[in-house]
Design an enzyme around this catalytic site. Structure first.
Site, PDB file in Angstrom:
ATOM      1  CE  LYS A  11      -4.495   5.994 -10.270  1.00 49.71           C
ATOM      2  NZ  LYS A  11      -5.747   5.854 -11.039  1.00 49.71           N
TER       3      LYS A  11
ATOM      4  CE1 TYR B  26      -2.401   5.249 -15.866  1.00 43.88           C
ATOM      5  CE2 TYR B  26      -1.193   7.265 -15.425  1.00 43.88           C
ATOM      6  CZ  TYR B  26      -1.970   6.210 -14.978  1.00 43.88           C
ATOM      7  OH  TYR B  26      -2.327   6.130 -13.658  1.00 43.88           O
TER       8      TYR B  26
ATOM      9  CG  ASN C  92      -8.990   5.249  -9.466  1.00 47.85           C
ATOM     10  OD1 ASN C  92      -7.838   5.630  -9.309  1.00 47.85           O
ATOM     11  ND2 ASN C  92      -9.356   4.473 -10.459  1.00 47.85           N
TER      12      ASN C  92
ATOM     13  CG  HIS D  39      -1.784   2.119 -11.445  1.00 47.85           C
ATOM     14  ND1 HIS D  39      -2.485   1.760 -12.578  1.00 47.85           N
ATOM     15  CD2 HIS D  39      -0.575   1.479 -11.517  1.00 47.85           C
ATOM     16  CE1 HIS D  39      -1.724   0.947 -13.307  1.00 47.85           C
ATOM     17  NE2 HIS D  39      -0.569   0.772 -12.689  1.00 47.85           N
TER      18      HIS D  39
ATOM     19  CD  GLU E 278       1.887  -0.909 -14.367  1.00 48.16           C
ATOM     20  OE1 GLU E 278       1.709  -1.289 -13.187  1.00 48.16           O
ATOM     21  OE2 GLU E 278       0.948  -0.626 -15.128  1.00 48.16           O
TER      22      GLU E 278
END
Length: 145
Positions: free
Chosen positions: A10, A50, A113, A116, A127
Site C-alpha cells: 500500500k 473495495y 497497515n 493487503h 482480485e
C-alpha cells in the site's frame, strides 16, 4: 496445494521505500513473485476493489488512502499461498499482529497497515482478475491445456 494470491503493498509502505523488504519477507518464506507492477490506482479501480466496503463509515477514507500515491501490486504463488501470505502479513491491526510480521514491523496503524492480501481462493481470483487480467487469462489457458 499451489495457490496464487494478490498482494498490494500500500501507499504508506511505498512512500517509506519498503517494497524490497516486504517482497523479501514473502520470497524468504518460499513464495514466488509471478507478476508485479507499480501504479497509481484510479478511483474507479479502488472502488471496484473495495466494493464490499461501500456504505461503511471508513469507505471514503479507504478510497482516498489507496489512491493518494503509487502502490505496488503483485501476484504471489506458492504452497498454500493465501494462508501463508496472511500469516506473514499479520493481523490487520498492527497492535494485535504477531512479532516480526509485516504489519508488526511496518504498519503505521490499522488503516495504514502497509499490505493487503486476498483472503480466500474466490477473492484471489476476483482480485487478480482486476489487477492482472493477463495472469488470469494465462491460468485459464493452462487449465484448459
Amino acid at each position: 496445494m499451489v495457490e496464487k494470491s494478490l498482494v498490494l503493498i500500500k501507499p504508506d509502505a511505498v512512500e517509506r521505500n519498503l517494497i524490497g523488504k516486504i517482497v523479501d519477507a514473502y520470497e524468504s518464506n518460499g513464495l514466488k513473485v509471478i507478476a508485479m507492477r507499480l501504479l497509481k490506482v484510479s478511483e474507479g479501480l479502488a472502488e471496484i476493489h473495495y466494493k464490499e466496503h461501500e456504505g461503511k463509515a471508513f469507505y471514503k477514507s479507504l478510497i482516498e488512502y489507496i489512491t493518494r500515491s503509487p502502490l505496488c501490486a503483485l501476484v504471489l504463488e506458492g504452497e498454500n499461498a493465501i494462508s501463508e501470505i496472511r500469516r506473514i502479513n499479520g493481523a490487520t491491526d498492527p497492535k494485535a499482529a504477531e512479532a516480526n510480521t509485516i504489519r508488526s514491523l511496518y504498519a503505521i496503524d490499522k488503516t495504514e497497515n502497509s499490505v493487503h492480501a486476498s483472503d480466500s481462493k474466490e477473492s484471489a481470483l476476483r482480485e487478480i482478475s482486476l489487477w492482472f487480467p493477463e495472469v488470469i487469462n494465462k491460468l485459464e489457458l493452462e487449465h484448459i491445456s
